[in-house]
Design a protein around this motif. Structure first.
Motif, short mmCIF file in Angstrom:
data_model
loop_
_atom_site.label_atom_id
_atom_site.label_comp_id
_atom_site.label_asym_id
_atom_site.label_seq_id
_atom_site.Cartn_x
_atom_site.Cartn_y
_atom_site.Cartn_z
N PRO A 624 0.81 -1.23 0.00
CA PRO A 624 0.00 0.00 0.00
C PRO A 624 0.84 1.28 0.00
O PRO A 624 0.44 2.27 -0.61
N SER A 625 1.99 1.27 0.67
CA SER A 625 2.80 2.51 0.68
C SER A 625 3.35 2.81 -0.72
O SER A 625 3.41 3.97 -1.14
N ASP A 626 3.71 1.77 -1.46
CA ASP A 626 4.15 1.98 -2.84
C ASP A 626 2.97 2.44 -3.70
O ASP A 626 3.12 3.31 -4.57
N ALA A 627 1.81 1.85 -3.45
CA ALA A 627 0.62 2.23 -4.23
C ALA A 627 0.30 3.71 -4.03
O ALA A 627 -0.04 4.42 -4.98
N GLU A 628 0.46 4.15 -2.79
CA GLU A 628 0.17 5.56 -2.52
C GLU A 628 1.12 6.47 -3.30
O GLU A 628 0.71 7.43 -3.93
N LYS A 629 2.40 6.09 -3.29
CA LYS A 629 3.38 6.90 -4.04
C LYS A 629 3.07 6.90 -5.53
O LYS A 629 3.27 7.89 -6.23
N LEU A 630 2.60 5.76 -6.02
CA LEU A 630 2.32 5.64 -7.46
C LEU A 630 0.92 6.15 -7.83
O LEU A 630 0.54 6.13 -8.99
N LYS A 631 0.18 6.55 -6.79
CA LYS A 631 -1.22 6.99 -6.97
C LYS A 631 -2.07 5.88 -7.61
O LYS A 631 -2.86 6.11 -8.53
N VAL A 632 -1.85 4.69 -7.11
CA VAL A 632 -2.59 3.51 -7.60
C VAL A 632 -3.57 3.08 -6.51
O VAL A 632 -3.21 3.01 -5.33
N LYS A 633 -4.80 2.81 -6.90
CA LYS A 633 -5.79 2.32 -5.94
C LYS A 633 -6.04 0.82 -6.20
O LYS A 633 -5.70 0.30 -7.27
N TYR A 652 -3.34 -5.38 -6.58
CA TYR A 652 -3.89 -5.95 -5.35
C TYR A 652 -3.00 -5.43 -4.22
O TYR A 652 -1.83 -5.78 -4.12
N LEU A 653 -3.57 -4.53 -3.42
CA LEU A 653 -2.77 -3.86 -2.40
C LEU A 653 -2.71 -4.73 -1.14
O LEU A 653 -3.75 -5.10 -0.58
N THR A 654 -1.51 -5.05 -0.72
CA THR A 654 -1.36 -5.98 0.40
C THR A 654 -0.02 -5.79 1.10
O THR A 654 1.00 -5.52 0.43
N GLY A 655 -0.06 -5.96 2.38
CA GLY A 655 1.19 -5.92 3.15
C GLY A 655 1.99 -7.20 3.03
O GLY A 655 3.05 -7.34 3.63
N SER A 656 1.50 -8.16 2.25
CA SER A 656 2.24 -9.41 2.08
C SER A 656 3.58 -9.18 1.40
O SER A 656 4.52 -9.95 1.59
N VAL A 657 3.62 -8.17 0.55
CA VAL A 657 4.93 -7.82 -0.03
C VAL A 657 5.45 -6.56 0.65
O VAL A 657 4.68 -5.66 0.98
N SER A 658 6.75 -6.53 0.86
CA SER A 658 7.37 -5.36 1.50
C SER A 658 7.45 -4.22 0.49
O SER A 658 7.43 -4.46 -0.72
N PRO A 659 7.58 -2.98 0.98
CA PRO A 659 7.80 -1.87 0.05
C PRO A 659 9.00 -2.14 -0.86
O PRO A 659 10.00 -2.69 -0.42
N GLY A 660 8.85 -1.79 -2.11
CA GLY A 660 9.94 -2.01 -3.06
C GLY A 660 9.90 -3.37 -3.72
O GLY A 660 10.68 -3.65 -4.63
N GLN A 661 9.00 -4.26 -3.24
CA GLN A 661 8.86 -5.59 -3.85
C GLN A 661 7.45 -5.75 -4.40
O GLN A 661 6.50 -5.23 -3.81
N VAL A 662 7.32 -6.47 -5.49
CA VAL A 662 5.99 -6.79 -6.04
C VAL A 662 5.98 -8.28 -6.37
O VAL A 662 7.03 -8.89 -6.58
#
Ligand code: SF4
Length: 698
Positions: A624-633, A652-662
């Motif tokens: 979600p933190s990466d999504a916010e930076k990318l303005k992706v919902k 798919y926004l999830t804390g399962s992946v760490s920031p910087g990883q997809v």
């Protein structure tokens, strides 16, 4: 009623390497339903969704029911078997005569029984004279093979599934057991010893969520992590010195390497992104003297340095004496239902029975056992899958025979795979379906029977040999792969080499003879009936008097090197082939997305039930933190781009992946347009788990 079965039989499931037994409910000899086998020692009455739905894919509309030959208009059009076989033989012979038989190659699978693998490999190498053939097991298990061979002296996964239930500490590295091997996870859940379950994985997977502890290490910091743990074991006297002194070679060299290298606690914590206290606790837990089992799968194997990572795990087990005893082991969990058969009997990278092509004594032994001239056995090794692909690109491989695998979807850097197809003079695909991405670009499609439509044996992850059976008739003119190989041998004119290879059981008996004297010796198994009666038999079994329901290796501390000692193998970590940078700032991880789909979905995609269990289209796990930076919902369409390709997916926004990883699931064809064409230099297994990508709003 008409759906009332009149008999029941058993067969091993044809998907993953767990090797569950299924009860097949028969009516007039045809399977009409199935249930899980409660008496089989592997699954004890359980099956995952794929197993329960094993019959549905047999009924799909896109089954290959007739041979297809590409005509002058460029379309695949129906042909008779006679036409197809003559086309195969004429084309391969012409190309072989023009460019040499080393211009012919095959790519096979871990999905067909050992008897078919053996026939294919023997036909190609001894009958047709090919040198180069490999299997899709290169994509999943090659790393473990290379690691075990060097560490133990033979490709020998040491465990039995009872070890899941008998451990005090279960360490899973790069394994999402909950969904990749759901029944093995159920075996963990049956453990009554209140085990500590530690998951080492960059993603907070389903397994990580269910574990006692999740250690979310930085992608590809696993080698440094295990070296750090090994150093802590040495520094704190948590090594089982008596075991090491008696059974292991290389301790002083490893100790020096670890103590002089950058594997101190602060450095390892910094590299792995883990807390020093967590690392220390992990080492202390392993060194505590309880039963520790260390398991790994694709997160380790599919790496540019996977062999050394696997060996760093093996080192931990050896240093602490956690091997050859209940609840212990350095345990590679295999992928496909018969990847283990492929490792021993495919006659591609190994000579039949785990022998070596480059060993004259082995060649003579195999020739004598088979009653064939020794000079038909090549004295050189095959190229690996990636080298065959390179060979096609270089114009050295001109004809390719693909059996029961879908490389146009699954091979790394897929756009290259498809591009170099144009360099082939002939592509033959032998498959259950004419619609796989690889079949669609073939010159010749040979229609094959699937699981449930033929006989044979599989070897599961714990080395257990189990039976598969014909409980359905294959549709149309589709034939068992075994029968197709027999026909090709006949049309080629080398049928005399295979006079004794009349049925799968004949071949099984030949394989037992070939295994004699090898670590995988199964010469004590006389026939299929013995396997059925025993509920599967783990190798080795030299004498039926030694039969035991659960068998683990190395109980006597003797390994397969000449001096009977295991080796501690190590090497400094390598640089990641493609790390994130300013242009491509995200690390892409790929893997299985669900327990209900299998690999490229060629079979499981045909089941309405399994599709309902996994209704998502292509999706990208994004923090979600990466999504916010990318303005992706959530549910926005995003573009994922690497240096090799560009695809779109739902976010798919999830804390399962760490920031910087997809994370992208591997089941969708386009994912491998992105992956980076790098392989482990020892196992030549592709590195699917790490490449640099960018993500932006589509
Ligand atoms: Fe068992 Fe694997 Fe088949 Fe599922 S797919 S039923 S876990 S063998």
């Amino acid at each position: 009623t008409t759906r009332q079965p009149d008999a029941v039989t058993e067969a091993i499931c044809g998907y993953c390497a767990t090797g569950c037994s299924l009860k097949l409910h028969l009516k007039n000899g045809e399977a009409i339903n199935l249930s899980a086998d409660s008496e089989y020692p592997v699954n004890i009455g359980m099956a995952c969704p794929k197993g329960w739905e094993a019959l549905s894919p047999l009924e799909a509309d896109d089954r290959a029911t007739r041979p297809l030959i590409r005509n002058s208009s460029g379309e695949l059009s129906p042909a008779s078997w006679d036409e197809a076989l003559k086309y195969f033989v004429r084309t391969f012979k012409d190309i072989g005569e023009q460019y040499g038989t080393d211009s012919l190659a095959w790519l096979s699978t871990g999905q067909i029984p050992s008897e078919e693998m053996a026939y294919l490999g023997a036909l190609c190498k001894f009958g047709i004279g090919m040198i180069h053939g490999d299997g899709n097991t290169r994509q999943c298990m090659a790393t473990s093979v290379a690691a075990y061979k060097e560490s133990f002296g033979f490709d020998a996964p040491p465990y039995t599934y009872a070890d899941f239930e008998e451990s005090d500490v279960i360490i899973l590295t790069g394994s999402n057991l909950c969904i990749t091997h759901p029944i093995m996870w159920q075996r963990v859940m049956r453990n009554k010893r209140n085990p500590k379950i530690i998951v080492i994985d960059p993603r907070r997977t389903e397994t990580a969520m269910a574990a006692t502890q999740h250690l979310p290490l930085q992608p590809k910091s696993d080698l440094v992590l295990f070296y750090g743990i090994a150093r802590l074991l040495i520094e704190h006297n948590w090594v089982d010195q008596a075991y090491v002194d008696a059974n292991v070679k290389g301790y002083q060299a490893l100790k020096q390497f670890l103590l002089e290298g950058p594997y101190d606690l602060p450095t390892v914590a910094r590299c792995s992104g883990l807390e020093e206290t967590d690392l220390f606790d992990l080492a202390r837990t392993i060194g505590s003297g309880r039963r520790v089992s260390l398991w790994w799968t694709m997160g380790v194997n599919q790496s540019y340095e996977g062999t050394r990572v696997a060996q760093s795990i093996i080192n931990i087990a050896l240093l602490t004496g956690n091997i050859g005893k209940p609840g212990t082991g350095a345990n590679s969990i295999t992928g496909q239902c018969n990847a283990m058969g492929s490792r021993l009997f495919s006659n591609s990278t190994n000579l039949l029975g785990g022998h070596l092509f480059t060993n004259e004594t082995h060649r003579i032994k195999v020739a004598n056992t088979l009653g064939i001239p020794v000079d038909v056995i090549p004295d050189q090794n095959s190229w690996a899958y990636d080298q065959i692909i390179d060979g096609i690109e270089a114009g050295k491989i001109k004809a390719l025979w693909v059996v029961a695998t879908n490389g146009a979807h699954s091979w790394i850097h897929q756009n290259r795979f498809r591009k170099i197809r144009k360099k082939l003079d002939c592509l033959v695909v032998q498959d259950m379906y004419h619609t796989t991405e690889t079949a669609e670009i073939a010159d010749l499609v040979l229609p094959a029977a699937g699981w449930g439509e033929k006989e044979g044996t599989f070897i599961n992850s714990e080395r257990r040999i189990g039976r598969i059976r014909k409980v359905r008739r294959a549709p149309g003119e589709a034939l068992a792969d075994f029968h197709i190989f027999q026909l090709i041998a006949h049309y080629w004119g080398c049928g005399d080499l295979f006079k004794e290879w009349k049925t799968p059981e004949d071949v099984f008996k030949i394989l037992t003879r070939l295994s004699k004297g090898q670590p995988c010796d199964i010469s004590g198994i006389e026939n299929y009936a013995m396997i059925e009666k025993a509920g599967g038999i783990q190798w080795p079994l030299r004498d039926i008097k030694d039969y035991a329901r659960e068998r683990r290796l190395f109980e006597d501390g003797k390994f397969h090197h000449a001096d009977q000692r295991a080796r501690l193998v190590f090497e400094a970590p390598r640089t990641m082939p493609e790390a994130p940078d300013n242009e491509y700032p995200f690390m892409l991880l790929t893997g299985r997305g669900t327990s209900s789909q299998w690999h490229t979905q060629t079979r499981t995609g045909k089941s309405a039930v399994l599709k309902k269990l996994y209704p998502q289209g292509v999706y990208l796990e994004l923090n979600p933190s990466d999504a916010e930076k990318l303005k992706v919902k959530a549910d926005d369409t995003v573009t994922i781009e690497s240096r090799r390709g560009r695809i779109t997916a739902k976010a798919y926004l999830t804390g399962s992946v760490s920031p910087g990883q997809v994370f992208l699931p591997m089941h969708y064809a386009m994912v491998n347009q992105l992956t980076h064409n790098s392989v482990d230099s020892y196992s030549r297994q592709p590195s699917y788990k790490a490449c640099a990508v960018n993500v932006f709003s589509a």
